[in-house]
Write an enzyme that holds these catalytic residues in place. Structure first.
Site, PDB file in Angstrom:
ATOM      1  N   HIS A 207       0.890  -1.156   0.000  1.00  0.00           N
ATOM      2  CA  HIS A 207       0.000   0.000   0.000  1.00  0.00           C
ATOM      3  C   HIS A 207       0.934   1.213   0.000  1.00  0.00           C
ATOM      4  O   HIS A 207       2.041   1.145   0.546  1.00  0.00           O
ATOM      5  CB  HIS A 207      -0.825   0.088   1.283  1.00  0.00           C
ATOM      6  CG  HIS A 207      -1.782  -1.028   1.519  1.00  0.00           C
ATOM      7  ND1 HIS A 207      -1.413  -2.235   2.085  1.00  0.00           N
ATOM      8  CD2 HIS A 207      -3.110  -1.124   1.281  1.00  0.00           C
ATOM      9  CE1 HIS A 207      -2.483  -3.008   2.201  1.00  0.00           C
ATOM     10  NE2 HIS A 207      -3.509  -2.367   1.716  1.00  0.00           N
TER      11      HIS A 207
ATOM     12  N   ASP B 209       2.299   1.813   3.401  1.00  0.00           N
ATOM     13  CA  ASP B 209       3.196   0.796   3.993  1.00  0.00           C
ATOM     14  C   ASP B 209       4.637   1.264   3.787  1.00  0.00           C
ATOM     15  O   ASP B 209       5.536   0.941   4.560  1.00  0.00           O
ATOM     16  CB  ASP B 209       3.042  -0.559   3.277  1.00  0.00           C
ATOM     17  CG  ASP B 209       1.663  -1.148   3.442  1.00  0.00           C
ATOM     18  OD1 ASP B 209       1.015  -0.866   4.473  1.00  0.00           O
ATOM     19  OD2 ASP B 209       1.229  -1.871   2.526  1.00  0.00           O
TER      20      ASP B 209
ATOM     21  N   MET C 288       2.422  -5.985  -7.380  1.00  0.00           N
ATOM     22  CA  MET C 288       1.140  -5.316  -7.135  1.00  0.00           C
ATOM     23  C   MET C 288       1.322  -4.160  -6.170  1.00  0.00           C
ATOM     24  O   MET C 288       2.121  -4.223  -5.229  1.00  0.00           O
ATOM     25  CB  MET C 288       0.139  -6.336  -6.573  1.00  0.00           C
ATOM     26  CG  MET C 288      -1.239  -5.795  -6.266  1.00  0.00           C
ATOM     27  SD  MET C 288      -1.401  -5.147  -4.584  1.00  0.00           S
ATOM     28  CE  MET C 288      -1.849  -6.632  -3.725  1.00  0.00           C
TER      29      MET C 288
ATOM     30  N   GLU D 233     -10.994  -5.975  -5.310  1.00  0.00           N
ATOM     31  CA  GLU D 233     -11.030  -7.000  -4.262  1.00  0.00           C
ATOM     32  C   GLU D 233     -12.302  -6.886  -3.434  1.00  0.00           C
ATOM     33  O   GLU D 233     -12.507  -5.900  -2.736  1.00  0.00           O
ATOM     34  CB  GLU D 233      -9.821  -6.877  -3.348  1.00  0.00           C
ATOM     35  CG  GLU D 233      -9.828  -7.899  -2.222  1.00  0.00           C
ATOM     36  CD  GLU D 233      -8.577  -7.889  -1.404  1.00  0.00           C
ATOM     37  OE1 GLU D 233      -7.563  -7.329  -1.864  1.00  0.00           O
ATOM     38  OE2 GLU D 233      -8.604  -8.428  -0.279  1.00  0.00           O
TER      39      GLU D 233
ATOM     40  N   LYS E  66     -15.115  -7.872  -0.428  1.00  0.00           N
ATOM     41  CA  LYS E  66     -15.174  -8.373   0.950  1.00  0.00           C
ATOM     42  C   LYS E  66     -16.562  -8.036   1.470  1.00  0.00           C
ATOM     43  O   LYS E  66     -17.068  -6.940   1.225  1.00  0.00           O
ATOM     44  CB  LYS E  66     -14.097  -7.713   1.812  1.00  0.00           C
ATOM     45  CG  LYS E  66     -14.004  -8.280   3.229  1.00  0.00           C
ATOM     46  CD  LYS E  66     -12.850  -7.634   3.992  1.00  0.00           C
ATOM     47  CE  LYS E  66     -12.789  -8.089   5.430  1.00  0.00           C
ATOM     48  NZ  LYS E  66     -11.712  -7.383   6.187  1.00  0.00           N
TER      49      LYS E  66
ATOM     50  N   GLU F  63     -10.125 -12.970  -2.525  1.00  0.00           N
ATOM     51  CA  GLU F  63      -9.365 -13.411  -1.343  1.00  0.00           C
ATOM     52  C   GLU F  63     -10.110 -14.559  -0.662  1.00  0.00           C
ATOM     53  O   GLU F  63     -11.329 -14.468  -0.424  1.00  0.00           O
ATOM     54  CB  GLU F  63      -9.166 -12.264  -0.361  1.00  0.00           C
ATOM     55  CG  GLU F  63      -8.467 -12.717   0.929  1.00  0.00           C
ATOM     56  CD  GLU F  63      -8.040 -11.592   1.830  1.00  0.00           C
ATOM     57  OE1 GLU F  63      -7.518 -10.578   1.325  1.00  0.00           O
ATOM     58  OE2 GLU F  63      -8.258 -11.702   3.042  1.00  0.00           O
TER      59      GLU F  63
ATOM     60  N   HIS G 280     -12.308 -13.724   2.364  1.00  0.00           N
ATOM     61  CA  HIS G 280     -13.471 -12.871   2.131  1.00  0.00           C
ATOM     62  C   HIS G 280     -14.649 -13.656   1.575  1.00  0.00           C
ATOM     63  O   HIS G 280     -15.802 -13.402   1.954  1.00  0.00           O
ATOM     64  CB  HIS G 280     -13.103 -11.715   1.198  1.00  0.00           C
ATOM     65  CG  HIS G 280     -12.017 -10.854   1.770  1.00  0.00           C
ATOM     66  ND1 HIS G 280     -11.450  -9.798   1.081  1.00  0.00           N
ATOM     67  CD2 HIS G 280     -11.366 -10.898   2.969  1.00  0.00           C
ATOM     68  CE1 HIS G 280     -10.527  -9.241   1.843  1.00  0.00           C
ATOM     69  NE2 HIS G 280     -10.460  -9.896   2.983  1.00  0.00           N
TER      70      HIS G 280
ATOM     71  N   ASP H 193      -5.569 -13.232  -3.610  1.00  0.00           N
ATOM     72  CA  ASP H 193      -5.080 -13.113  -2.225  1.00  0.00           C
ATOM     73  C   ASP H 193      -5.354 -14.434  -1.524  1.00  0.00           C
ATOM     74  O   ASP H 193      -6.513 -14.801  -1.312  1.00  0.00           O
ATOM     75  CB  ASP H 193      -5.836 -11.991  -1.487  1.00  0.00           C
ATOM     76  CG  ASP H 193      -5.260 -10.617  -1.752  1.00  0.00           C
ATOM     77  OD1 ASP H 193      -5.747  -9.642  -1.140  1.00  0.00           O
ATOM     78  OD2 ASP H 193      -4.328 -10.523  -2.571  1.00  0.00           O
TER      79      ASP H 193
ATOM     80  N   ASP I 292     -12.474 -11.252   9.841  1.00  0.00           N
ATOM     81  CA  ASP I 292     -11.453 -11.564   8.840  1.00  0.00           C
ATOM     82  C   ASP I 292     -10.175 -12.043   9.530  1.00  0.00           C
ATOM     83  O   ASP I 292      -9.396 -11.256  10.054  1.00  0.00           O
ATOM     84  CB  ASP I 292     -11.168 -10.279   8.039  1.00  0.00           C
ATOM     85  CG  ASP I 292     -10.284 -10.544   6.839  1.00  0.00           C
ATOM     86  OD1 ASP I 292      -9.964  -9.584   6.132  1.00  0.00           O
ATOM     87  OD2 ASP I 292      -9.919 -11.718   6.607  1.00  0.00           O
TER      88      ASP I 292
ATOM     89  N   ASP J 202      -7.571 -13.831   8.266  1.00  0.00           N
ATOM     90  CA  ASP J 202      -6.324 -13.753   7.478  1.00  0.00           C
ATOM     91  C   ASP J 202      -5.294 -14.772   7.970  1.00  0.00           C
ATOM     92  O   ASP J 202      -4.110 -14.452   8.138  1.00  0.00           O
ATOM     93  CB  ASP J 202      -5.730 -12.338   7.547  1.00  0.00           C
ATOM     94  CG  ASP J 202      -6.553 -11.335   6.736  1.00  0.00           C
ATOM     95  OD1 ASP J 202      -6.401 -10.118   6.979  1.00  0.00           O
ATOM     96  OD2 ASP J 202      -7.343 -11.759   5.871  1.00  0.00           O
TER      97      ASP J 202
ATOM     98  N   ASP K 158      -2.115 -12.811   1.424  1.00  0.00           N
ATOM     99  CA  ASP K 158      -2.570 -11.637   2.179  1.00  0.00           C
ATOM    100  C   ASP K 158      -3.021 -12.143   3.539  1.00  0.00           C
ATOM    101  O   ASP K 158      -4.206 -12.386   3.763  1.00  0.00           O
ATOM    102  CB  ASP K 158      -3.712 -10.934   1.453  1.00  0.00           C
ATOM    103  CG  ASP K 158      -4.100  -9.655   2.187  1.00  0.00           C
ATOM    104  OD1 ASP K 158      -5.062  -8.997   1.766  1.00  0.00           O
ATOM    105  OD2 ASP K 158      -3.455  -9.334   3.199  1.00  0.00           O
TER     106      ASP K 158
HETATM  107  C1  DIG Z   1      -7.287  -6.791   2.698  1.00  0.00           C
HETATM  108  O1  DIG Z   1      -7.676  -8.067   2.337  1.00  0.00           O
HETATM  109  C2  DIG Z   1      -6.854  -6.005   1.492  1.00  0.00           C
HETATM  110  C3  DIG Z   1      -5.831  -4.975   1.855  1.00  0.00           C
HETATM  111  O2  DIG Z   1      -4.859  -5.618   2.609  1.00  0.00           O
HETATM  112  C4  DIG Z   1      -5.267  -4.593   0.542  1.00  0.00           C
HETATM  113  O3  DIG Z   1      -5.826  -3.414   0.114  1.00  0.00           O
HETATM  114  C5  DIG Z   1      -5.628  -5.708  -0.394  1.00  0.00           C
HETATM  115  C6  DIG Z   1      -4.412  -6.092  -1.151  1.00  0.00           C
HETATM  116  O4  DIG Z   1      -4.314  -7.443  -1.376  1.00  0.00           O
HETATM  117  N1  DIG Z   1      -6.187  -6.758   0.465  1.00  0.00           N
HETATM  118 MN    MN Z   2      -6.675  -8.966   0.552  1.00  0.00          MN
HETATM  119 MN    MN Z   3      -8.619 -10.291   4.433  1.00  0.00          MN
END
Ligand code: DIG
Ligand code: MN
Ligand code: MN
Length: 389
Positions: free
Chosen positions: A56, A59, A90, A183, A185, A219, A222, A247, A257, A259, A289
């Site tokens: 990001h 980051d 990315m 992406e 969610k 992802e 998600h 992801d 979430d 992760d 991710d």
């Molecule tokens: C969260 O699943 C999102 C953020 O971490 C980011 O914007 C994106 C990148 O993979 N995934």
């Molecule tokens: Mn993600």
């Molecule tokens: Mn996530």
């Protein structure tokens, strides 16, 4: 002695700076690990054998960094990439941490917020292009509501579309070699988020001015949060040429979430996903991710990273075994066999085919008696996954 499940650059394993760099903060607890610089995190990612690092904007570059500080940080990061050989496949924008985004970014009711989010994203796209990122991800972390009294969902869709059309034109204007991946969610951090699943995103993409530039970044966690089959969503995206990024992580249904490390919860779903990606020869990055448990120190964080890649490689090996297993493949052949030549009745519409299918007598009772042997096939798959085959 290292075994054969060691990551190689051609595996295209990638971690975001925010993954191994997670300091373990959660809604109920303060950080448990000291914050490392993006350069230290990138070196850690390289140390565990990954191919790339995603980011990001914030980051890498603190939101209030001066131009001089920005230049210094970017030059330091370029040095680490040159030293380690890491690539940046990315990039994305943080449109969710700063309080200004508390009501969303592109869908916020305040036009100042929407305009600031566009400006921030333009700068972040430039940053991604500087590090040669080919995919630009949009995760609408705050694009949602806690109450539908706040916003008309159609306005949100229109605002999202206006912003993405703007960025597509910008990328074209700048001649960046970059595609956009959206992406989805379903919720968290907002009560309900717009474009909640892969399906929502695929429909939304077709309403954009440049749909050919836009795909999805599904992802695992998600889709699992929404109680959906991740493979099915990924397969649908791939089948329509929209799987631009992915992801990978893991998640238990009905929870926030999480992760988790890839494959850590549902090894069978992870197996069928890896098998799919390898069977179709998906050539994109395998981006994890995810983040380590809050209980871990940085040695544990590296274990987390190694585990994501190791599980992927073991499952890739299992998928090759499944594809070569004679008993499994004979069952697969049987369940796809063309009984009574009926497949000739199916296909594109024609007067001949219409007449044939109308004239055919189907022995419904007899056909229904067929046993499909899915129990046998699934148990053989379980045997293989549990290492007894
Ligand atoms: C969260 O699943 C999102 C953020 O971490 C980011 O914007 C994106 C990148 O993979 N995934
Ligand atoms: Mn993600
Ligand atoms: Mn996530």
């Amino acid at each position: 002695m290292l075994d054969r499940f060691q990551p190689k650059p051609e595996d295209k394993f990638v971690f975001g700076l925010w993954t191994l760099g997670s300091v373990g903060r959660d809604p109920f607890g303060e950080p448990v690990r000291d914050r490392k610089s993006p350069m230290e995190i990138a070196r850690m990612i390289a140390d565990i054998g990954a191919w790339g690092v995603n980011l990001h904007d914030n980051d890498l570059i603190p939101i209030d960094a001066s131009p001089t500080e920005q230049d210094h940080i970017k030059s330091e990061f370029h040095k680490v990439l040159a030293e380690t050989g890491l690539v940046v496949p990315m990039a994305t924008t943080n449109l969710f941490t700063d309080p200004i985004f508390k009501d969303g970014a592109f869908t916020a009711n305040d036009p100042r917020v929407r305009a600031y989010a566009v400006q921030k994203t333009l700068n972040a796209i430039d940053l991604g292009a500087e590090f040669n990122a080919k995919i630009y991800v949009f995760w609408g972390g705050r694009e949602g509501v806690e109450t539908d009294a706040a916003k008309n969902p159609v306005d949100a869709i229109k605002r999202n579309r206006e912003a993405l059309n703007f960025f597509c034109e910008y990328i074209l204007d700048k001649k960046y070699d970059m595609k956009i991946a959206l992406e989805p969610k379903p919720n968290e951090p907002r009560g309900d988020m717009y474009n909640a699943t892969i399906g929502h995103m695929l429909a939304f993409i077709e309403t954009l001015d440049h749909p050919e530039m836009v795909g999805v970044n599904p992802e695992t966690a998600h889709e699992h949060m929404a109680g959906l089959n991740f493979l099915h969503g990924v397969a649908q995206a791939w089948e329509c040429g929209k799987l631009f990024h992915i992801d990978l992580n893991d998640q238990r249904f009905g929870r926030y979430d999480q992760d988790f490390r890839f494959g850590m919860v549902d090894i069978k779903s992870a197996f069928f996903l890896v098998k799919f990606l390898e069977d179709v020869k998906y050539d994109g990055a395998r981006h994890f991710d995810a983040h380590a448990f809050r209980t871990e120190d940085y040695e544990g964080v590296k274990d987390f990273g190694r585990g994501c890649m190791r599980t992927y490689l073991i499952l890739k090996d299992k998928a090759e075994q499944w594809n070569k297993d004679r008993e499994i493949q004979s069952l697969v052949e049987e369940l796809n066999s063309d009984k009574d030549g009926a497949s000739a009745l199916l296909g594109t519409y024609s007067p001949e085919r219409l007449a044939k299918i109308r004239a055919t007598n189907f022995d419904r009772i007899e056909i229904a008696k067929r046993g499909m042997a899915y129990e046998r096939l699934d148990q053989l798959t379980m045997d293989l996954l549990m290492g007894v085959r």
